[in-house]
Design a protein around this motif. Structure first.
Motif, PDB file in Angstrom:
ATOM      1  N   GLU A 263     -36.592  -1.868  49.407  1.00 23.69           N
ATOM      2  CA  GLU A 263     -35.262  -2.474  49.493  1.00 23.69           C
ATOM      3  C   GLU A 263     -35.380  -3.920  49.016  1.00 23.69           C
ATOM      4  O   GLU A 263     -36.307  -4.635  49.411  1.00 23.69           O
ATOM      5  CB  GLU A 263     -34.755  -2.437  50.933  1.00 23.69           C
ATOM      6  N   VAL A 264     -34.443  -4.352  48.170  1.00 20.83           N
ATOM      7  CA  VAL A 264     -34.516  -5.675  47.558  1.00 20.83           C
ATOM      8  C   VAL A 264     -33.236  -6.451  47.834  1.00 20.83           C
ATOM      9  O   VAL A 264     -32.128  -5.933  47.670  1.00 20.83           O
ATOM     10  CB  VAL A 264     -34.733  -5.563  46.033  1.00 20.83           C
ATOM     11  N   ILE A 265     -33.401  -7.704  48.219  1.00 15.33           N
ATOM     12  CA  ILE A 265     -32.296  -8.650  48.340  1.00 15.33           C
ATOM     13  C   ILE A 265     -32.450  -9.635  47.178  1.00 15.33           C
ATOM     14  O   ILE A 265     -33.512 -10.248  47.035  1.00 15.33           O
ATOM     15  CB  ILE A 265     -32.353  -9.423  49.671  1.00 15.33           C
ATOM     16  N   PRO A 266     -31.426  -9.814  46.332  1.00 18.84           N
ATOM     17  CA  PRO A 266     -31.541 -10.746  45.216  1.00 18.84           C
ATOM     18  C   PRO A 266     -31.072 -12.159  45.574  1.00 18.84           C
ATOM     19  O   PRO A 266     -30.191 -12.338  46.415  1.00 18.84           O
ATOM     20  CB  PRO A 266     -30.617 -10.132  44.167  1.00 18.84           C
ATOM     21  N   ALA A 267     -31.685 -13.141  44.918  1.00 20.35           N
ATOM     22  CA  ALA A 267     -31.253 -14.537  45.008  1.00 20.35           C
ATOM     23  C   ALA A 267     -31.386 -15.138  43.617  1.00 20.35           C
ATOM     24  O   ALA A 267     -32.254 -14.730  42.843  1.00 20.35           O
ATOM     25  CB  ALA A 267     -32.096 -15.304  46.012  1.00 20.35           C
ATOM     26  N   GLY A 268     -30.544 -16.117  43.309  1.00 22.50           N
ATOM     27  CA  GLY A 268     -30.540 -16.705  41.979  1.00 22.50           C
ATOM     28  C   GLY A 268     -31.079 -18.109  41.882  1.00 22.50           C
ATOM     29  O   GLY A 268     -31.232 -18.641  40.785  1.00 22.50           O
ATOM     30  N   ASP A 269     -31.368 -18.750  43.026  1.00 21.82           N
ATOM     31  CA  ASP A 269     -31.926 -20.092  42.987  1.00 21.82           C
ATOM     32  C   ASP A 269     -32.734 -20.358  44.256  1.00 21.82           C
ATOM     33  O   ASP A 269     -32.694 -19.574  45.205  1.00 21.82           O
ATOM     34  CB  ASP A 269     -30.825 -21.151  42.794  1.00 21.82           C
TER      35      ASP A 269
END
Length: 123
Positions: A27-33
């Motif tokens: 399971e992956v949680i994305p973040a952009g910074d």
């Protein structure tokens, strides 16, 4: 099982890694910074963070150093993901607080081994 936090600002790279990690059963949680990464580390307590080092808002170097000073998240393993492939760059990532280092383009089987190693026996 706790998710993995993927911190990557390039949408195509992020989407490709999410798909591959999902297919591997993660399971992956994305973040952009980097700032978003710190916020999600505090709220979601991921089992491992995959941290791009060249990020907007707050770069990965600063996010790693900040995480290592925060008692609520300093235990979370961080794997640097970077195009910087020299030994000096690897050493800088370790000094910033990363537990391991992976270069881009990502060797996906090798990355899975690093994730498993840092996640502990329950992964």
């Amino acid at each position: 099982m706790a998710p993995i936090l993927l911190v990557e600002d390039h949408e195509l790279n992020r989407d490709m890694l999410i798909r591959r990690l999902n297919r591997a059963g993660l399971e992956v949680i994305p973040a952009g910074d980097g700032q978003q990464a710190l916020d999600l580390m505090r709220s979601k307590q991921p089992r491992v963070v995959l941290m791009d080092m060249n990020l907007p808002v707050m770069d990965g170097w600063t996010a790693c150093r900040t995480a290592r000073q925060d008692d609520s998240i300093k235990h979370i393993p961080i794997i640097a993901l970077t195009a910087h492939a020299s030994e000096a760059d690897r050493q800088l990532a370790i000094e910033a607080g990363c537990d391991d280092y992976a270069t881009k383009p990502v060797d996906f089987p090798g990355l899975l081994i690093k994730i498993k190693k840092l996640s502990g026996p329950s992964s």
